[in-house]
Write a protein that holds these residues in place. Sequence first.
Motif, PDB file in Angstrom:
ATOM      1  N   MET A 265      40.680  79.822  28.513  1.00 16.55           N
ATOM      2  CA  MET A 265      40.005  79.367  27.295  1.00 16.55           C
ATOM      3  C   MET A 265      38.846  80.299  26.961  1.00 16.55           C
ATOM      4  SD  MET A 265      39.900  75.199  27.423  1.00 16.55           S
ATOM      5  CE  MET A 265      41.394  74.243  27.170  1.00 16.55           C
ATOM      6  N   GLU A 266      38.637  80.540  25.679  1.00 16.20           N
ATOM      7  CA  GLU A 266      37.567  81.432  25.229  1.00 16.20           C
ATOM      8  C   GLU A 266      36.285  80.681  24.896  1.00 16.20           C
ATOM      9  OE1 GLU A 266      39.075  83.705  22.001  1.00 16.20           O
ATOM     10  OE2 GLU A 266      40.567  84.771  23.229  1.00 16.20           O
ATOM     11  N   SER A 267      36.311  79.368  25.010  1.00 14.49           N
ATOM     12  CA  SER A 267      35.151  78.542  24.701  1.00 14.49           C
ATOM     13  C   SER A 267      34.781  77.707  25.919  1.00 14.49           C
ATOM     14  CB  SER A 267      35.452  77.612  23.521  1.00 14.49           C
ATOM     15  OG  SER A 267      34.459  76.600  23.405  1.00 14.49           O
ATOM     16  N   ALA A 268      33.521  77.845  26.372  1.00 14.80           N
ATOM     17  CA  ALA A 268      33.058  77.050  27.503  1.00 14.80           C
ATOM     18  C   ALA A 268      32.990  75.574  27.132  1.00 14.80           C
ATOM     19  CB  ALA A 268      31.684  77.546  27.945  1.00 14.80           C
ATOM     20  N   THR A 269      32.582  75.284  25.899  1.00 17.12           N
ATOM     21  CA  THR A 269      32.480  73.881  25.486  1.00 17.12           C
ATOM     22  C   THR A 269      33.858  73.233  25.417  1.00 17.12           C
ATOM     23  OG1 THR A 269      32.453  74.573  23.163  1.00 17.12           O
ATOM     24  CG2 THR A 269      30.325  74.218  24.230  1.00 17.12           C
ATOM     25  N   GLU A 270      34.847  73.977  24.946  1.00 16.40           N
ATOM     26  CA  GLU A 270      36.210  73.442  24.902  1.00 16.40           C
ATOM     27  C   GLU A 270      36.728  73.168  26.308  1.00 16.40           C
ATOM     28  OE1 GLU A 270      40.731  74.666  23.397  1.00 16.40           O
ATOM     29  OE2 GLU A 270      39.035  76.014  23.008  1.00 16.40           O
ATOM     30  N   ALA A 271      36.420  74.066  27.242  1.00 15.13           N
ATOM     31  CA  ALA A 271      36.852  73.882  28.622  1.00 15.13           C
ATOM     32  C   ALA A 271      36.210  72.642  29.229  1.00 15.13           C
ATOM     33  CB  ALA A 271      36.516  75.117  29.444  1.00 15.13           C
ATOM     34  N   PHE A 272      34.912  72.458  29.006  1.00 13.46           N
ATOM     35  CA  PHE A 272      34.228  71.278  29.538  1.00 13.46           C
ATOM     36  C   PHE A 272      34.798  69.996  28.927  1.00 13.46           C
ATOM     37  CE2 PHE A 272      29.918  72.201  31.674  1.00 13.46           C
ATOM     38  CZ  PHE A 272      30.460  73.245  32.405  1.00 13.46           C
ATOM     39  N   ALA A 273      35.006  70.002  27.619  1.00 16.41           N
ATOM     40  CA  ALA A 273      35.550  68.814  26.959  1.00 16.41           C
ATOM     41  C   ALA A 273      36.941  68.491  27.486  1.00 16.41           C
ATOM     42  CB  ALA A 273      35.588  69.033  25.448  1.00 16.41           C
ATOM     43  N   THR A 274      37.731  69.522  27.763  1.00 19.77           N
ATOM     44  CA  THR A 274      39.088  69.323  28.281  1.00 19.77           C
ATOM     45  C   THR A 274      39.056  68.725  29.681  1.00 19.77           C
ATOM     46  OG1 THR A 274      39.912  71.170  26.957  1.00 19.77           O
ATOM     47  CG2 THR A 274      41.266  70.475  28.813  1.00 19.77           C
ATOM     48  N   ILE A 275      38.134  69.210  30.513  1.00 20.34           N
ATOM     49  CA  ILE A 275      37.974  68.641  31.861  1.00 20.34           C
ATOM     50  C   ILE A 275      37.609  67.166  31.774  1.00 20.34           C
ATOM     51  CG2 ILE A 275      36.520  68.695  33.931  1.00 20.34           C
ATOM     52  CD1 ILE A 275      36.329  71.760  33.529  1.00 20.34           C
ATOM     53  N   ALA A 276      36.668  66.848  30.875  1.00 20.73           N
ATOM     54  CA  ALA A 276      36.250  65.458  30.714  1.00 20.73           C
ATOM     55  C   ALA A 276      37.396  64.590  30.211  1.00 20.73           C
ATOM     56  CB  ALA A 276      35.062  65.379  29.764  1.00 20.73           C
ATOM     57  N   ASP A 277      38.133  65.076  29.225  1.00 21.15           N
ATOM     58  CA  ASP A 277      39.262  64.299  28.677  1.00 21.15           C
ATOM     59  C   ASP A 277      40.325  64.036  29.739  1.00 21.15           C
ATOM     60  OD1 ASP A 277      38.085  64.211  26.210  1.00 21.15           O
ATOM     61  OD2 ASP A 277      39.235  65.887  25.363  1.00 21.15           O
ATOM     62  N   ALA A 278      40.515  65.008  30.644  1.00 18.94           N
ATOM     63  CA  ALA A 278      41.520  64.853  31.695  1.00 18.94           C
ATOM     64  C   ALA A 278      41.016  63.991  32.852  1.00 18.94           C
ATOM     65  CB  ALA A 278      41.931  66.232  32.220  1.00 18.94           C
ATOM     66  N   GLY A 279      39.710  63.733  32.887  1.00 12.81           N
ATOM     67  CA  GLY A 279      39.136  62.996  34.008  1.00 12.81           C
ATOM     68  C   GLY A 279      39.258  63.751  35.317  1.00 12.81           C
ATOM     69  N   ALA A 280      39.291  65.091  35.215  1.00 13.01           N
ATOM     70  CA  ALA A 280      39.418  65.925  36.413  1.00 13.01           C
ATOM     71  C   ALA A 280      38.074  65.990  37.138  1.00 13.01           C
ATOM     72  CB  ALA A 280      39.883  67.328  36.027  1.00 13.01           C
TER      73      ALA A 280
ATOM     74  N   LEU B 283      24.216  71.423  31.797  1.00 14.74           N
ATOM     75  CA  LEU B 283      23.861  70.331  30.887  1.00 14.74           C
ATOM     76  C   LEU B 283      23.871  70.796  29.438  1.00 14.74           C
ATOM     77  CD1 LEU B 283      20.981  68.560  32.876  1.00 14.74           C
ATOM     78  CD2 LEU B 283      23.388  67.878  32.686  1.00 14.74           C
ATOM     79  N   ALA B 284      23.444  72.045  29.208  1.00 16.13           N
ATOM     80  CA  ALA B 284      23.453  72.582  27.847  1.00 16.13           C
ATOM     81  C   ALA B 284      24.881  72.712  27.323  1.00 16.13           C
ATOM     82  CB  ALA B 284      22.753  73.943  27.816  1.00 16.13           C
ATOM     83  N   VAL B 285      25.813  73.081  28.192  1.00 13.73           N
ATOM     84  CA  VAL B 285      27.212  73.199  27.768  1.00 13.73           C
ATOM     85  C   VAL B 285      27.799  71.820  27.477  1.00 13.73           C
ATOM     86  CG1 VAL B 285      29.521  73.979  28.427  1.00 13.73           C
ATOM     87  CG2 VAL B 285      27.531  75.367  29.026  1.00 13.73           C
ATOM     88  N   TRP B 286      27.507  70.827  28.342  1.00  5.56           N
ATOM     89  CA  TRP B 286      27.982  69.469  28.069  1.00  5.56           C
ATOM     90  C   TRP B 286      27.459  68.974  26.726  1.00  5.56           C
ATOM     91  CZ3 TRP B 286      32.000  68.076  30.494  1.00  5.56           C
ATOM     92  CH2 TRP B 286      32.174  68.237  31.875  1.00  5.56           C
ATOM     93  N   GLU B 287      26.169  69.226  26.467  1.00  4.01           N
ATOM     94  CA  GLU B 287      25.574  68.772  25.212  1.00  4.01           C
ATOM     95  C   GLU B 287      26.250  69.430  24.020  1.00  4.01           C
ATOM     96  OE1 GLU B 287      21.175  68.377  23.045  1.00  4.01           O
ATOM     97  OE2 GLU B 287      21.392  69.493  24.925  1.00  4.01           O
ATOM     98  N   ALA B 288      26.484  70.741  24.125  1.00  3.07           N
ATOM     99  CA  ALA B 288      27.145  71.453  23.030  1.00  3.07           C
ATOM    100  C   ALA B 288      28.579  70.976  22.840  1.00  3.07           C
ATOM    101  CB  ALA B 288      27.126  72.957  23.309  1.00  3.07           C
TER     102      ALA B 288
ATOM    103  N   VAL C 101      29.702  65.913  25.015  1.00  3.54           N
ATOM    104  CA  VAL C 101      30.149  65.058  26.120  1.00  3.54           C
ATOM    105  C   VAL C 101      28.942  64.658  26.963  1.00  3.54           C
ATOM    106  CG1 VAL C 101      31.532  64.935  28.234  1.00  3.54           C
ATOM    107  CG2 VAL C 101      32.404  66.174  26.231  1.00  3.54           C
ATOM    108  N   GLU C 102      28.847  63.372  27.275  1.00  2.00           N
ATOM    109  CA  GLU C 102      27.843  62.905  28.221  1.00  2.00           C
ATOM    110  C   GLU C 102      28.560  62.653  29.546  1.00  2.00           C
ATOM    111  OE1 GLU C 102      24.512  59.362  28.781  1.00  2.00           O
ATOM    112  OE2 GLU C 102      25.406  59.743  26.812  1.00  2.00           O
TER     113      GLU C 102
END
Length: 308
Positions: A135-150, A166-171, A174-175
């Motif tokens: 993935m070319e986006s760190a925020t997309e990667a974090f959101a995907t991890i959260a959505d998968a519950g990984a 925390l800055a990446v989660w905020e961007a 995702v909490e």
Amino acid sequence: MPIQRRQFLAALGTGATAALAGCSSVLGSSSGDAGVSGETLTLTTTTSTYDTGLLDALNEPFQEMYGVTVDSVAQGTGAALETARNGNSDVIMVHARSLEDEFMRNGHGVNRRDLMFNDFVIVGPADDPAGIEGMESATEAFATIADAGARFVSRGDNSGTHTKELAVWEAAGVEPGGDWYQETGQGMGAVLNIANEQDGYTLADRGTYLSQQSEIGLAILVQGPIEGGPERLSNPYGILAANPARHEDANYDLAMAYIGYVTSPQGQRVIADYTADGQQLFYPRALSEDPDFQQYVPEGWSSDESNE
């Protein structure tokens, strides 16, 4: 009242990174008695500089040159700054500009310098159950991890890495929380081991990851800017002295000698030449043909603020 620095170091169980150099130092023998031979410099710094072994490589020439000891206390950036805020540090080497700026604005630090950089990478199991690889986006990667519950393992320690996470989660909007998210309060090396044991993801600085790569099964799944990844994952390091006007016990002369050394051509070469398994861990940043005045003061500073 803050505890005495030596008591603090003893309580933490931290020793000097190298033996005291002899009194016939280069400085003492070539330019007279500089008045620092035999003294101790207390450096509070991040776990990444310690875990990678860079501090040993940096500190040994300085100790030999000046005939002094460097006591290095490895903590997360937030803890390193808090130690200095309590009067138990002479010089601070960290990697969270917003926390450094707050420290300086509050009058605890002076003479900040850009020192070096590497970047952050998102690492995880080679089979990548969340599907973030490339993935070319760190925020997309974090959101995907959260959505998968990984499983995601967090430093959770107010370090520079945790601040970036925390800055990446905020961007990403995702909490983080729940069974999939684990805060450890541990340093980078320990977190990599925990994530490895639990087949989890984590945000790591490239240097620490590379220094431990051969011992863990985690793979880089999202690169930082050094390898063409998102600039959001950049990881600059700064160094600054404790303000002697605020902390009268600070060894300001020796702190500035250390800052001068690590930002000099000699110190910057040590940083550039330091490798693990043939891979460069950090990149020098202090030497520039176009110096940036903003490195010395908090971002957004103006002369008007000095009168407030």
